[in-house]
Write a protein that holds these residues in place. Structure first.
Motif, PDB file in Angstrom:
ATOM      1  N   GLY A 271      -2.308 -57.272  45.093  1.00 20.65           N
ATOM      2  CA  GLY A 271      -2.593 -56.275  43.787  1.00 20.65           C
ATOM      3  C   GLY A 271      -2.572 -54.732  44.021  1.00 20.65           C
ATOM      4  N   THR A 272      -2.786 -54.470  45.507  1.00 17.43           N
ATOM      5  CA  THR A 272      -2.910 -53.310  45.980  1.00 17.43           C
ATOM      6  C   THR A 272      -1.621 -52.819  46.580  1.00 17.43           C
ATOM      7  OG1 THR A 272      -5.421 -53.734  46.247  1.00 17.43           O
ATOM      8  CG2 THR A 272      -4.522 -51.728  47.335  1.00 17.43           C
TER       9      THR A 272
ATOM     10  N   GLU B  72       4.827 -46.715  45.236  1.00 18.25           N
ATOM     11  CA  GLU B  72       4.017 -45.731  45.676  1.00 18.25           C
ATOM     12  C   GLU B  72       3.024 -45.947  46.822  1.00 18.25           C
ATOM     13  OE1 GLU B  72       4.153 -47.087  42.485  1.00 18.25           O
ATOM     14  OE2 GLU B  72       4.953 -45.355  41.507  1.00 18.25           O
ATOM     15  N   MET B  73       2.865 -47.224  47.056  1.00 22.30           N
ATOM     16  CA  MET B  73       1.822 -47.366  48.102  1.00 22.30           C
ATOM     17  C   MET B  73       2.697 -47.486  49.379  1.00 22.30           C
ATOM     18  SD  MET B  73      -0.837 -47.761  46.996  1.00 22.30           S
ATOM     19  CE  MET B  73      -2.135 -48.448  48.239  1.00 22.30           C
ATOM     20  N   ARG B  74       3.956 -48.083  49.303  1.00 26.60           N
ATOM     21  CA  ARG B  74       4.974 -47.913  50.417  1.00 26.60           C
ATOM     22  C   ARG B  74       4.903 -46.687  50.866  1.00 26.60           C
ATOM     23  NH1 ARG B  74       8.501 -51.126  52.621  1.00 26.60           N
ATOM     24  NH2 ARG B  74       8.700 -52.492  50.710  1.00 26.60           N
ATOM     25  N   VAL B  75       5.201 -45.544  50.053  1.00 27.48           N
ATOM     26  CA  VAL B  75       5.185 -44.107  50.468  1.00 27.48           C
ATOM     27  C   VAL B  75       4.032 -43.708  51.135  1.00 27.48           C
ATOM     28  CG1 VAL B  75       5.515 -41.887  49.498  1.00 27.48           C
ATOM     29  CG2 VAL B  75       7.153 -43.574  48.721  1.00 27.48           C
ATOM     30  N   PHE B  76       3.001 -44.260  50.539  1.00 27.30           N
ATOM     31  CA  PHE B  76       1.634 -43.957  51.027  1.00 27.30           C
ATOM     32  C   PHE B  76       1.365 -44.268  52.460  1.00 27.30           C
ATOM     33  CE2 PHE B  76      -3.332 -44.518  50.833  1.00 27.30           C
ATOM     34  CZ  PHE B  76      -3.579 -43.233  51.245  1.00 27.30           C
ATOM     35  N   VAL B  77       1.875 -45.570  52.748  1.00 30.92           N
ATOM     36  CA  VAL B  77       1.590 -46.173  54.083  1.00 30.92           C
ATOM     37  C   VAL B  77       2.732 -45.515  54.969  1.00 30.92           C
ATOM     38  CG1 VAL B  77       1.904 -48.299  55.536  1.00 30.92           C
ATOM     39  CG2 VAL B  77       0.775 -48.558  53.380  1.00 30.92           C
TER      40      VAL B  77
ATOM     41  N   GLY C 205       8.545 -55.648  54.596  1.00 29.54           N
ATOM     42  CA  GLY C 205       8.715 -54.654  55.615  1.00 29.54           C
ATOM     43  C   GLY C 205       7.703 -53.953  55.942  1.00 29.54           C
ATOM     44  N   LEU C 206       6.409 -54.196  55.189  1.00 31.62           N
ATOM     45  CA  LEU C 206       5.350 -53.444  55.689  1.00 31.62           C
ATOM     46  C   LEU C 206       4.774 -54.025  57.029  1.00 31.62           C
ATOM     47  CD1 LEU C 206       3.652 -53.482  52.111  1.00 31.62           C
ATOM     48  CD2 LEU C 206       4.680 -51.490  53.395  1.00 31.62           C
ATOM     49  N   ASP C 207       5.295 -54.752  57.556  1.00 29.17           N
ATOM     50  CA  ASP C 207       4.903 -55.105  58.855  1.00 29.17           C
ATOM     51  C   ASP C 207       5.200 -54.131  59.873  1.00 29.17           C
ATOM     52  OD1 ASP C 207       7.372 -55.838  58.747  1.00 29.17           O
ATOM     53  OD2 ASP C 207       7.213 -57.686  60.148  1.00 29.17           O
ATOM     54  N   ALA C 208       6.003 -53.269  59.688  1.00 28.88           N
ATOM     55  CA  ALA C 208       6.469 -52.193  60.668  1.00 28.88           C
ATOM     56  C   ALA C 208       5.084 -51.263  60.863  1.00 28.88           C
ATOM     57  CB  ALA C 208       7.867 -51.469  60.174  1.00 28.88           C
TER      58      ALA C 208
ATOM     59  N   GLU D 221      -8.504 -50.760  47.493  1.00 29.32           N
ATOM     60  CA  GLU D 221      -8.768 -52.108  47.000  1.00 29.32           C
ATOM     61  C   GLU D 221      -8.513 -51.892  45.263  1.00 29.32           C
ATOM     62  OE1 GLU D 221      -9.574 -55.810  46.241  1.00 29.32           O
ATOM     63  OE2 GLU D 221     -10.402 -55.254  48.151  1.00 29.32           O
ATOM     64  N   ASP D 222      -8.111 -53.121  44.858  1.00 33.09           N
ATOM     65  CA  ASP D 222      -7.963 -53.136  43.388  1.00 33.09           C
ATOM     66  C   ASP D 222      -8.915 -54.052  42.472  1.00 33.09           C
ATOM     67  OD1 ASP D 222      -6.788 -55.485  44.153  1.00 33.09           O
ATOM     68  OD2 ASP D 222      -5.723 -55.801  42.354  1.00 33.09           O
TER      69      ASP D 222
END
Length: 183
Positions: free
Chosen positions: A17-18, A96-101, A130-133, A172-173
């Motif tokens: 959710g976040t 947006e969260m991917r860009v932030f990370v 793919g966020l594991d990168a 957190e959400d």
């Protein structure tokens, strides 16, 4: 953890959710699991009250409410198996969260995930998106004594990052997670 990266503010993310839209998978895995135990109707609205708490805690409540005789461990394992199938193939990271990370990673900010999901589910979601990168440190509520709204997962994430909890920002959400972050 390289101590040179552990300077400054670190970021600890909730997962579901976040960072990712996993709630449809979480709901579907709970619905399918409960159907196996004779619960014909389990709605999105009924599921919504469990957002932000661990699967174990949710299934403990549902087991009592629906009079399910199976042990909680069996229910948790069953839901995890269903969820893992869904998580690896149908979870989307919020754009947006991917860009932030990616931006935080490019600036050398230490990051971790602290989630009520199982360790295997966290790994499957991070890999599938793919966020594991970028997010290699993560803590499951199953690895600590108390889940959200207690602060244990966030404290453990800070420890694994090698930073003081006061040097962490939590993203957190859910209300239980926000309470855990404040604690």
């Amino acid at each position: 953890m390289d101590s040179s990266r552990a300077q400054g503010t670190s970021v600890v993310f909730d997962l579901d959710g976040t960072l990712v839209d996993s709630e449809p998978n979480a709901y579907e895995s709970a619905r399918l699991l409960l159907a196996r135990y004779g619960v014909a109707e389990f709605t999105w609205e009924q599921n919504a009250r469990f957002l932000g708490i661990s699967n174990r805690e949710a299934l403990t409540v549902l087991r009592a409410e629906y009079g399910i005789e199976a042990p909680v461990d069996e229910l948790v394992a069953g839901q995890d198996a269903i969820y893992l199938e869904l998580a690896a193939t149908s979870t989307e990271a919020f754009r947006e969260m991917r860009v932030f990370v990616e931006m935080l990673h490019a600036h050398g900010v230490a990051m971790a995930v602290a989630s009520g999901s199982s360790r295997a589910a966290i790994a499957a979601v991070l890999k599938g998106t793919g966020l594991d990168a970028y997010l290699t440190e993560y803590v499951s509520a199953d690895e600590v004594a108390r889940g959200k709204p207690e602060p244990d997962v966030f404290l453990e994430a800070a420890r694994r990052l090698g930073v003081a909890p006061a040097d962490c920002v939590v993203v957190e959400d859910a209300v239980p997670g926000a309470a855990a972050a404040r604690a």
